[in-house]
Design a protein around this motif. Sequence first.
Motif, short mmCIF file in Angstrom:
data_model
loop_
_atom_site.label_atom_id
_atom_site.label_comp_id
_atom_site.label_asym_id
_atom_site.label_seq_id
_atom_site.Cartn_x
_atom_site.Cartn_y
_atom_site.Cartn_z
N THR A 225 0.82 -1.24 -0.04
CA THR A 225 -0.43 -0.25 -0.19
C THR A 225 1.08 1.24 -0.01
OG1 THR A 225 -2.17 0.99 1.28
CG2 THR A 225 -0.28 -0.26 2.26
N SER A 226 -0.09 2.60 0.13
CA SER A 226 0.98 3.61 0.11
C SER A 226 2.14 4.03 0.97
CB SER A 226 0.52 5.50 0.34
OG SER A 226 -0.24 4.92 1.25
N THR A 227 2.85 4.25 1.32
CA THR A 227 4.02 4.30 2.49
C THR A 227 3.50 5.20 3.52
OG1 THR A 227 6.34 4.76 0.68
CG2 THR A 227 6.59 5.52 2.63
N GLU A 228 2.37 5.54 3.39
CA GLU A 228 1.95 6.65 4.57
C GLU A 228 0.80 5.70 5.32
OE1 GLU A 228 2.66 7.78 1.00
OE2 GLU A 228 3.58 9.32 1.27
N GLU A 229 0.61 4.73 4.77
CA GLU A 229 -0.38 4.24 4.61
C GLU A 229 0.23 3.05 5.42
OE1 GLU A 229 -3.71 2.23 6.30
OE2 GLU A 229 -4.03 4.15 5.50
N ALA A 230 0.90 2.42 4.82
CA ALA A 230 1.83 1.18 5.70
C ALA A 230 2.64 1.32 7.00
CB ALA A 230 2.56 0.84 4.60
N MET A 267 8.74 -0.32 -1.01
CA MET A 267 8.90 -1.24 -2.26
C MET A 267 10.02 -0.75 -3.26
SD MET A 267 7.06 -4.01 -2.37
CE MET A 267 7.98 -4.65 -0.95
N SER A 268 10.69 -1.31 -4.08
CA SER A 268 11.74 -0.94 -5.02
C SER A 268 12.29 -1.59 -6.17
CB SER A 268 12.79 -0.69 -4.38
OG SER A 268 13.94 -1.79 -3.25
N GLY A 269 13.06 -1.54 -6.84
CA GLY A 269 13.73 -2.12 -7.96
C GLY A 269 15.16 -2.44 -8.17
#
Length: 402
Positions: A225-230, A267-269
């Motif tokens: 989910t969004s970083t803020e929500e996580a 999350m990254s790549g």
Amino acid sequence: MTEETFDIAVVGAGAVGLSAALAFARDGYRTALVGGLDVRRDGRTVALLNGSIRFLDAVGAWPALRDVSAPLETMRIVDDTGSLFRPPPVAFSAGEIGLDAFGWNIENATLVEGLAEKARHQDNLTLIPEQATAFEAGGGAAVVSLKDGSELRAGLVVAADGRNSMLRQSAGIEVRRWSYPQSAVTAILAHDRDHRDSSTEFHTRHGPFTLVPLPGRRSSLVWVTSTEEAQRLAALDDDALARRIERQAQSLLGAMRLDGPRGLVPMSGLSVSRFWAPRLALVGEAAHVFPPIGAQGLNLGFRDVASLRDAVVDARGEGRAAGDEETLRRYQRGRDLDVRLRTAAVDSLNRTLLTGLLPADFLRGAGLLALSNIGPLRRAVMREGVLPRVGAPRLMQDAQRA
């Protein structure tokens, strides 16, 4: 300063590195595994797909892992984006492609512990619980320097030392990195209802929310989910988080409670310009990183190892060295298409969930609708998701093949 010589040195003692060391030692190579074990429990699991199960069986590790894993007989996708083009839920059954299960789900730490136990008793394998500090490739061998001041020489060094690989940096291999405005909340859950060996992936506007079965009435969660929500979710106490998860899961598995540690993962790549340098081959997250969607990450790493093993074994049959340039170029050719296609597919799916654009929603919805209604297409996608039909490593085709 002391120095030892090996045929192959694997740096990194995670699941990918352990599997590589077992595979090469099994084939008679004098192998070193460099690195300490990381068995911290953070709520993360891995769905080992059928090809990975065959590979682990071939290196002798699967029998001890099976009883602490849960089969994935059915995989469901539910569009929960609120899109105007919302398709009905899609279910994939392993029986449609002649399998009892697509794969098996296991806690990451449990997998590493099981592989490490197998490694402790493997012939031709030396465990070196030291940190590698430097790498240098010479004409006939590579030298790996260790934190305790010792060195080891090897004809081939396998970099399984993760996304921040020291070996990759030392070899000067170019890297492309990217990030997403998302983080993943991971957890182990207990629940009232039986999961029936089914995983469910809800596609939300901020990323996938996925429940994957574990033994008993337990499941693992990966909530992207969004970083803020996580961060807000991570700050909740166990009871409040369990209620929030149950609501997001539409009470699919009834009342829930936290049944183990949890984690929060940005999350990254990452992708690399090439998978090798002189005397060096990259595997696992040293070579590729992308979001935890579709159970592709670690399975791709195991395919790296099995493909590298094929290239090295074939080189021996042709009278060539494990770490010579042609062996490593053959490994590169065997991995290019698979890795780049999987990376692009996962990245594209994740970005379509985030865009909110009607054309992207339409294409995603049309694709799911086609998978639901066109049997041959659905079965082809299932087979390709479990294991590529072209260029699959030998140990993943049949666990009995050498």
